[in-house]
Design a protein around this motif. Structure first.
Motif, short mmCIF file in Angstrom:
data_model
loop_
_atom_site.label_atom_id
_atom_site.label_comp_id
_atom_site.label_asym_id
_atom_site.label_seq_id
_atom_site.Cartn_x
_atom_site.Cartn_y
_atom_site.Cartn_z
N SER A 57 7.15 66.53 -4.82
CA SER A 57 7.64 65.75 -5.95
C SER A 57 6.50 65.21 -6.80
N ARG A 58 5.29 65.10 -6.23
CA ARG A 58 4.13 64.65 -6.98
C ARG A 58 3.31 65.85 -7.51
N ILE A 59 2.91 66.72 -6.60
CA ILE A 59 1.99 67.79 -6.95
C ILE A 59 2.70 68.92 -7.68
N GLY A 60 3.93 69.21 -7.27
CA GLY A 60 4.66 70.32 -7.86
C GLY A 60 4.60 71.55 -6.97
N SER A 61 4.98 72.70 -7.51
CA SER A 61 5.18 73.90 -6.72
C SER A 61 3.91 74.58 -6.26
#
Length: 361
Positions: A57-61
């Protein structure tokens, strides 16, 4: 008068920025954990394990769960820890940055604080010595590979009843004598702490460590009730709230650009239900322990963040056998505009893509 007067909007934005949930995404897992101070470990994987979901949810995929395993087991830049604050039920498992280890060593060395565990350890000193000797000779080991030579069994009305090896290992981890060395599947392996933790970590004196940890916690939260952070930061009042707050002065008057995010039910943005209600005007309760008929939002509903508001919950589950992320409902706490709906759908698609699933529903 409080030192700082905050409107709800600014209080929300402080909290969101502090948790790295604004538009400026972090790109480094260890740096993220250093900022958050920990990732909570929870085995529930209705969508994904909590630590992975929080990191995504912070860094992404670009984040992959193997990065967490690498940091813990190979690089030793993160370490597994369990709080000592629960004597009757399993303490919260978490991953912390190794750079913070020195802030915990003094408290760990002070021993288990609760009377019943302390008496049990004293009654089982020979068992403790047997466990340490077994690990010294053959570690790292799974708990099932450690013989139970306890003199007095651990008595509990819960699942820990007579789980003597597990309880001993947990207490030795809490005391800093043993550490989690890695995992085989979901099961932890244990070894002597001196063989797991890096050499040369300096122990910060207990009171100084507590003060620094309070400040680190406030930095990670941005704004908090004093019960969570002691005297860290400065006193604040929030518009519409009669409670006292502490705010990180470095978080004041900072620019903010929001985004849409799907959060873990264990996310620190919503973990304090009082703060969520007072600052975000948001109600949330994890309902997986409720009977299905009594759930309002779903078994493992994900809080939905949009810009600087918590606006709803996503009831979804990852059906890995079918290869789909099954969407049961999107609960709107406020009416979604077309733009909000589109942003939420894009985030759902991103979550499904990260999981390697197709969206259904």
């Amino acid at each position: 008068m409080p030192a700082v007067q905050l409107g709800r909007e600014e209080a929300r934005r402080i909290a969101i920025r502090a948790q790295r949930l604004d538009a400026e995404r972090p790109d480094d897992l260890v740096g993220l954990v250093e900022r958050l101070t920990f990732l909570q470990l929870d085995p529930t994987a209705a969508i994904a394990p909590s630590a992975d979901l929080i990191a995504w949810s912070r860094i992404g995929s670009t984040y992959r769960p193997t990065q967490l395993q690498q940091a813990i087991e190979v690089d030793h830049t993160l370490w597994e820890h369990k709080a000592q604050d629960e004597s009757k039920s399993p303490p919260i498992a978490m991953v912390r940055p190794i750079s913070d280890l020195g802030l915990h060593l003094a408290e760990m060395a002070a021993g288990v604080r609760f009377e019943r565990p302390r008496q049990w350890l004293e009654a089982n000193e020979s068992f403790r010595q047997d466990v340490l000797a077994r690990l010294r000779d053959a570690g790292p080991l799974l708990s099932r590979d450690v013989p139970d030579t306890s003199t007095v069994p651990w008595v509990s009305t819960g699942w820990t009843h007579n789980q003597n090896v597990t309880r001993m290992l947990e207490f030795l981890v809490a005391r800093g004598e043993v550490a989690t060395a890695g995992r085989i599947g979901r099961q932890r392996t244990f070894d002597l702490a001196e063989r797991v933790y890096p050499a040369g970590i300096e122990t910060v004196p207990l009171e100084e460590a507590r003060r620094i940890r309070d400040q680190r916690r406030l930095t990670s939260l941005g704004i908090s009730r004093p019960v969570m952070v002691g005297d860290a930061g400065v006193t604040a009042a929030v518009e519409g709230s009669g409670l006292e707050w502490r705010v990180d002065p470095d978080a004041l008057d900072q620019p903010f650009t929001g985004r849409t995010a799907l959060l873990s039910p264990f996310d620190r943005l919503i973990h304090d239900r009082i703060r969520a209600r007072e600052i975000f005007e948001y109600e949330y309760l994890l309902e997986m322990y409720k009977p299905a008929a009594k759930r309002r939002w779903g078994y493992f509903a994900l809080p939905i963040l949009h810009d600087d508001r918590l606006v709803g919950k996503l009831d979804a589950i990852a059906d890995r056998k079918a290869g789909i992320l099954r969407i049961t409902a999107i609960h709107e706490d406020v009416p979604f505009s077309r733009a909000m709906t589109a942003d939420v759908r894009r985030e759902i698609e991103a979550l499904a893509g990260w999981l390697g699933l197709e969206v259904a529903g």
